[in-house]
Scaffold this active site. Structure first.
Site, PDB file in Angstrom:
ATOM      1  N   PRO A   2       6.354   7.632  -4.614  1.00 16.58           N
ATOM      2  CA  PRO A   2       6.300   7.559  -5.991  1.00 16.58           C
ATOM      3  C   PRO A   2       4.860   7.051  -6.479  1.00 16.58           C
ATOM      4  O   PRO A   2       4.326   6.206  -6.290  1.00 16.58           O
ATOM      5  CB  PRO A   2       7.362   6.762  -6.453  1.00 16.58           C
ATOM      6  CG  PRO A   2       7.740   5.728  -5.106  1.00 16.58           C
ATOM      7  CD  PRO A   2       6.928   6.694  -3.979  1.00 16.58           C
ATOM      8  N   GLU A   3       4.396   7.782  -7.796  1.00 16.19           N
ATOM      9  CA  GLU A   3       3.194   7.583  -8.353  1.00 16.19           C
ATOM     10  C   GLU A   3       3.700   6.845  -9.771  1.00 16.19           C
ATOM     11  O   GLU A   3       5.005   6.753  -9.970  1.00 16.19           O
ATOM     12  CB  GLU A   3       2.336   8.532  -8.409  1.00 16.19           C
ATOM     13  CG  GLU A   3       1.796   9.017  -7.186  1.00 16.19           C
ATOM     14  CD  GLU A   3       0.417  10.069  -7.403  1.00 16.19           C
ATOM     15  OE1 GLU A   3      -0.246   9.931  -8.312  1.00 16.19           O
ATOM     16  OE2 GLU A   3       0.296  10.793  -6.212  1.00 16.19           O
TER      17      GLU A   3
END
Ligand code: ZN
Length: 282
Positions: A2-3
């Protein structure tokens, strides 16, 4: 992995559903999920019990819940961590469960067990309270107090590749490999160029592009969001179909039609247009 946009989707979901609620029971199902909490699982559960969640916080990819006693529950999502409310679809991957006063269960589910929970004190950095383990992380481009000119000044002093600097969480946080490539494509900069050789105006364009692409991704992450299911799609997010650079090797550039290329970079890949983003001469 996840960013920033994926983590922000989770934070918004949590902010809406858990703020103001008191934790009435906690159970650690897998010790690995609390390995970052050095005092151990018993200490974590004892300290969370009867504690009220006063709010949520995020910086870059770091997520936390603030607690009534000036501490924070820091949530590392790792590669596959999810914060779920209500029913857990696959109990085999349940690592930690916290029961809230309204009967809702907040679960940490993590197939690959790189993530976990830990408790940390809040410390004040540049006028903002953040958990101690996050104190060294720079503000991200979506932070209202993000100092764009300050970051440009730092970048102009770096004699290494601009993409390497974009990925350095102590320079600017929240930008991972996907959004680095997207930002560089939008600003027409090759990631292999030296940061110190990129003009101030171009660096400003790049940081604005980073904010814009993550805002766009966030908008799309939000549309798939179910109110009872706080989801992180760790692999790709919902923004897949809108990517202009990442993963587009061999396809035409959406701006000029040249065939997109992929280079190896820091054990990963860089996707770019050879015409819009020419490689620097060695
Ligand atoms: Zn192009």
């Amino acid at each position: 992995m996840p960013e920033l946009p994926e983590v922000e989707v989770v934070r918004r979901g949590l902010a809406e559903h858990v703020t103001g609620k008191t934790i009435t029971a906690v159970r650690v199902h897998h010790p690995r999920a609390v390995r970052r909490h050095e005092a151990g699982p018993a200490d974590l559960t004892a300290r969370l019990l009867d504690t009220t969640i006063t709010g949520t916080g995020r910086r870059g990819k770091y997520l936390w819940l603030t607690l009534g006693d000036q501490s924070a529950l820091v949530v590392h999502l790792g590669m596959s961590g999810q914060m779920l409310l209500g029913e857990v679809p696959n109990a085999n991957h349940l690592r930690i469960a916290a029961l809230l006063e309204d009967g809702t269960t907040l679960s940490f589910v993590d197939q690959r067990t790189f993530g976990g929970w830990m408790l940390a004190d809040l410390v004040t950095v540049d006028g903002t309270d953040v958990p101690a383990p996050v104190a060294h992380i720079a503000r991200d481009p979506l932070d209202p107090l993000f100092d764009r000119d300050g970051v440009i000044t730092v970048l102009r002093r770096k004699h290494s590749e601009i993409k390497r600097q974009l990925l350095d969480q102590t320079v600017v946080s929240g930008i991972g490999n996907i959004y680095a490539d997207e930002s560089l494509w939008r600003a027409k900069i090759n990631g292999a160029r030296l940061a110190s050789g990129v003009s101030k105006a171009k660096l400003a364009e790049l940081l604005d592009a980073a904010a814009a692409v993550m805002t766009d991704a966030l908008g799309q992450g939000g549309t798939s969001f179910d109110s009872l299911y706080v989801n992180v799609n760790g692999e790709s997010g919902y923004f897949d179909r809108s990517l202009d650079a990442y993963g587009r090797e061999g396809e035409p550039c959406r701006r000029c039609g040249a065939i997109m290329r992929r280079d190896k970079f820091m054990n990963r890949s860089s996707f770019y247009c050879p015409r819009c983003q020419p490689r620097p001469r060695v």
